[in-house]
Scaffold this motif. Structure first.
Motif, PDB file in Angstrom:
ATOM      1  N   PHE A   1      42.485  50.829  56.454  1.00  0.00           N
ATOM      2  CA  PHE A   1      41.474  50.538  55.431  1.00  0.00           C
ATOM      3  C   PHE A   1      41.804  49.289  54.626  1.00  0.00           C
ATOM      4  O   PHE A   1      40.910  48.508  54.284  1.00  0.00           O
ATOM      5  N   GLU A   2      43.070  49.093  54.283  1.00  0.00           N
ATOM      6  CA  GLU A   2      43.444  47.928  53.473  1.00  0.00           C
ATOM      7  C   GLU A   2      43.122  46.619  54.191  1.00  0.00           C
ATOM      8  O   GLU A   2      42.968  45.581  53.539  1.00  0.00           O
ATOM      9  N   ARG A   3      42.998  46.652  55.516  1.00  0.00           N
ATOM     10  CA  ARG A   3      42.692  45.450  56.295  1.00  0.00           C
ATOM     11  C   ARG A   3      41.256  45.473  56.817  1.00  0.00           C
ATOM     12  O   ARG A   3      40.874  44.636  57.642  1.00  0.00           O
ATOM     13  N   SER A   4      40.468  46.394  56.329  1.00  0.00           N
ATOM     14  CA  SER A   4      39.113  46.581  56.841  1.00  0.00           C
ATOM     15  C   SER A   4      38.110  45.600  56.231  1.00  0.00           C
ATOM     16  O   SER A   4      38.371  44.966  55.199  1.00  0.00           O
ATOM     17  N   GLU A   5      36.954  45.499  56.865  1.00  0.00           N
ATOM     18  CA  GLU A   5      35.869  44.662  56.351  1.00  0.00           C
ATOM     19  C   GLU A   5      35.367  45.193  55.014  1.00  0.00           C
ATOM     20  O   GLU A   5      34.980  44.413  54.135  1.00  0.00           O
ATOM     21  N   GLU A   6      35.378  46.507  54.854  1.00  0.00           N
ATOM     22  CA  GLU A   6      34.916  47.094  53.596  1.00  0.00           C
ATOM     23  C   GLU A   6      35.809  46.673  52.436  1.00  0.00           C
ATOM     24  O   GLU A   6      35.337  46.323  51.352  1.00  0.00           O
ATOM     25  N   MET A   7      37.113  46.714  52.649  1.00  0.00           N
ATOM     26  CA  MET A   7      38.049  46.319  51.603  1.00  0.00           C
ATOM     27  C   MET A   7      37.916  44.834  51.299  1.00  0.00           C
ATOM     28  O   MET A   7      37.923  44.424  50.129  1.00  0.00           O
ATOM     29  N   ALA A   8      37.798  44.022  52.332  1.00  0.00           N
ATOM     30  CA  ALA A   8      37.663  42.571  52.148  1.00  0.00           C
ATOM     31  C   ALA A   8      36.391  42.244  51.380  1.00  0.00           C
ATOM     32  O   ALA A   8      36.391  41.379  50.482  1.00  0.00           O
ATOM     33  N   PHE A   9      35.308  42.939  51.703  1.00  0.00           N
ATOM     34  CA  PHE A   9      34.034  42.717  51.011  1.00  0.00           C
ATOM     35  C   PHE A   9      34.156  43.090  49.533  1.00  0.00           C
ATOM     36  O   PHE A   9      33.676  42.363  48.652  1.00  0.00           O
ATOM     37  N   PHE A  10      34.812  44.204  49.265  1.00  0.00           N
ATOM     38  CA  PHE A  10      34.988  44.638  47.876  1.00  0.00           C
ATOM     39  C   PHE A  10      35.812  43.627  47.080  1.00  0.00           C
ATOM     40  O   PHE A  10      35.432  43.240  45.971  1.00  0.00           O
ATOM     41  N   LEU A  11      36.925  43.206  47.633  1.00  0.00           N
ATOM     42  CA  LEU A  11      37.795  42.271  46.928  1.00  0.00           C
ATOM     43  C   LEU A  11      37.105  40.937  46.670  1.00  0.00           C
ATOM     44  O   LEU A  11      37.326  40.299  45.631  1.00  0.00           O
ATOM     45  N   ALA A  12      36.267  40.523  47.601  1.00  0.00           N
ATOM     46  CA  ALA A  12      35.590  39.233  47.462  1.00  0.00           C
ATOM     47  C   ALA A  12      34.425  39.266  46.481  1.00  0.00           C
ATOM     48  O   ALA A  12      34.058  38.228  45.911  1.00  0.00           O
ATOM     49  N   ASN A  13      33.859  40.455  46.259  1.00  0.00           N
ATOM     50  CA  ASN A  13      32.619  40.522  45.479  1.00  0.00           C
ATOM     51  C   ASN A  13      32.657  41.415  44.242  1.00  0.00           C
ATOM     52  O   ASN A  13      31.697  41.452  43.480  1.00  0.00           O
ATOM     53  N   ALA A  14      33.752  42.124  44.018  1.00  0.00           N
ATOM     54  CA  ALA A  14      33.822  43.080  42.910  1.00  0.00           C
ATOM     55  C   ALA A  14      33.502  42.451  41.557  1.00  0.00           C
ATOM     56  O   ALA A  14      32.985  43.116  40.649  1.00  0.00           O
ATOM     57  N   GLY A  15      33.788  41.160  41.396  1.00  0.00           N
ATOM     58  CA  GLY A  15      33.527  40.479  40.132  1.00  0.00           C
ATOM     59  C   GLY A  15      32.067  40.499  39.719  1.00  0.00           C
ATOM     60  O   GLY A  15      31.753  40.381  38.524  1.00  0.00           O
ATOM     61  N   MET A  16      31.170  40.672  40.682  1.00  0.00           N
ATOM     62  CA  MET A  16      29.736  40.728  40.374  1.00  0.00           C
ATOM     63  C   MET A  16      29.401  41.909  39.474  1.00  0.00           C
ATOM     64  O   MET A  16      28.414  41.880  38.735  1.00  0.00           O
ATOM     65  N   LEU A  17      30.234  42.934  39.510  1.00  0.00           N
ATOM     66  CA  LEU A  17      29.966  44.144  38.733  1.00  0.00           C
ATOM     67  C   LEU A  17      30.263  43.962  37.249  1.00  0.00           C
ATOM     68  O   LEU A  17      29.790  44.742  36.423  1.00  0.00           O
ATOM     69  N   SER A  18      31.034  42.952  36.905  1.00  0.00           N
ATOM     70  CA  SER A  18      31.438  42.762  35.509  1.00  0.00           C
ATOM     71  C   SER A  18      30.258  42.434  34.604  1.00  0.00           C
ATOM     72  O   SER A  18      30.319  42.652  33.394  1.00  0.00           O
ATOM     73  N   ASP A  19      29.182  41.908  35.171  1.00  0.00           N
ATOM     74  CA  ASP A  19      28.017  41.539  34.371  1.00  0.00           C
ATOM     75  C   ASP A  19      27.103  42.724  34.075  1.00  0.00           C
ATOM     76  O   ASP A  19      26.152  42.594  33.309  1.00  0.00           O
ATOM     77  N   LEU A  20      27.372  43.853  34.702  1.00  0.00           N
ATOM     78  CA  LEU A  20      26.520  45.026  34.515  1.00  0.00           C
ATOM     79  C   LEU A  20      27.355  46.175  33.953  1.00  0.00           C
ATOM     80  O   LEU A  20      28.162  46.768  34.657  1.00  0.00           O
ATOM     81  N   GLN A  21      27.157  46.458  32.682  1.00  0.00           N
ATOM     82  CA  GLN A  21      27.941  47.500  32.028  1.00  0.00           C
ATOM     83  C   GLN A  21      27.787  48.843  32.737  1.00  0.00           C
ATOM     84  O   GLN A  21      28.729  49.628  32.821  1.00  0.00           O
ATOM     85  N   TYR A  22      26.604  49.095  33.259  1.00  0.00           N
ATOM     86  CA  TYR A  22      26.315  50.370  33.922  1.00  0.00           C
ATOM     87  C   TYR A  22      27.227  50.605  35.127  1.00  0.00           C
ATOM     88  O   TYR A  22      27.649  51.724  35.393  1.00  0.00           O
TER      89      TYR A  22
END
Length: 268
Positions: free
Chosen positions: A16-37
């Motif tokens: 999992f740590e080397r999976s596409e899902e993990m890579a996608f999360f690490l690359a895009n998680a910052g988008m969530l900071s703009d939405l308090q919800y």
């Protein structure tokens, strides 16, 4: 000892740590900071939590893509008649939607699961409304209309193009999914929350075979939904998904714990 907790502690390292899902999360998680919800999803650590976060992240990406396409189409359509404008917008948006993930809900494709079905209908086919109030402002200010996508769309949301999970069985209480990357079975309830996680392939299992997983997992899943704990253990071992050694150890620890509880109770 809790079987699921023991399986989690004793599971072999997964991909999992080397999976596409993990890579996608690490690359895009910052988008969530703009939405308090949805900001708490930035702290996702377990594979299932990351799957949940990625559903929202893919939804945000889809919204940005649709908004950008509409903005360009609206600009090009200025001065055109209503029919010509509608045709131009449809020709611009339709090919974009075909490339986006979606969830099939009742009679409709849901491209933005953090919106209700009615708002998804507007984003999916009634685009002209997004050029006018009150919907026009939603391109940049939409937090007030966000919903809990997991509560609203339930366990079925995980059986969509927003995830890589594979549904093993649907039950009246929810669904069981298999995650190939984390080698885990997720039992998800109707509110889209995790009831239990069954981690496969413990470190005591000598021969790890990942072929024909669905048919090997199904008997254990069926036993779970029948509340047949012993039957589930048996199915997991017989299908070589966990080792008999781990089950023996778990059963022994349970006997020891129960004996201690009874001994302490007798002293009261």
């Amino acid at each position: 000892m809790n079987l699921f907790l023991t399986l989690k502690k004793k599971q072999r390292p997964t991909s999992f740590e080397r999976s596409e899902e993990m890579a996608f999360f690490l690359a895009n998680a910052g988008m969530l900071s703009d939405l308090q919800y949805f900001a708490p999803l930035m702290k996702a650590q377990s594979p299932f939590q990351i799957e949940r976060a990625n559903i929202v992240l893919r939804s945000l990406y889809a919204k940005q893509t649709i908004d950008k396409t509409l903005k360009s189409a609206f600009a090009k359509s200025e001065g055109l008649g209503e029919r010509e404008k509608a045709i131009l917008i449809e020709e611009a948006v339709t090919p974009v939607l075909k490339k986006l993930p979606y969830h099939r809900f009742e009679d409709q494709k849901i491209y933005l699961p953090f919106f209700s079905k009615s708002l998804n209908r507007i984003y999916g086919q009634e685009w002209e409304k997004l050029a006018n109030k009150p919907y026009k402002r939603m391109a940049g200010n939409f937090e007030a209309v966000l919903i809990d996508p997991f509560d609203y769309y339930g366990d079925d949301l995980f059986d969509s193009l927003f995830t890589r999970l594979v549904r093993v069985k649907k039950d009246a209480s929810g669904s069981a999914f298999y995650d190939y990357d984390s080698s885990s079975i997720y039992f998800v309830n109707k509110q889209g929350r995790l009831d239990a996680e069954c981690c496969l392939f413990d470190r005591y299992l000598k021969d790890v075979n990942r072929n024909h997983m669905m048919e090997r997992i199904l008997p254990a899943v069926e036993a779970y939904y029948k509340n047949d704990r012993e039957g589930m253990k048996k199915a997991l071992v017989e299908n070589k998904l966990i080792s008999s050694r781990l089950i023996y150890k778990n059963n022994y620890d349970e006997v020891v714990l129960l004996s201690k509880i009874e001994k302490d109770a007798s002293k009261l």
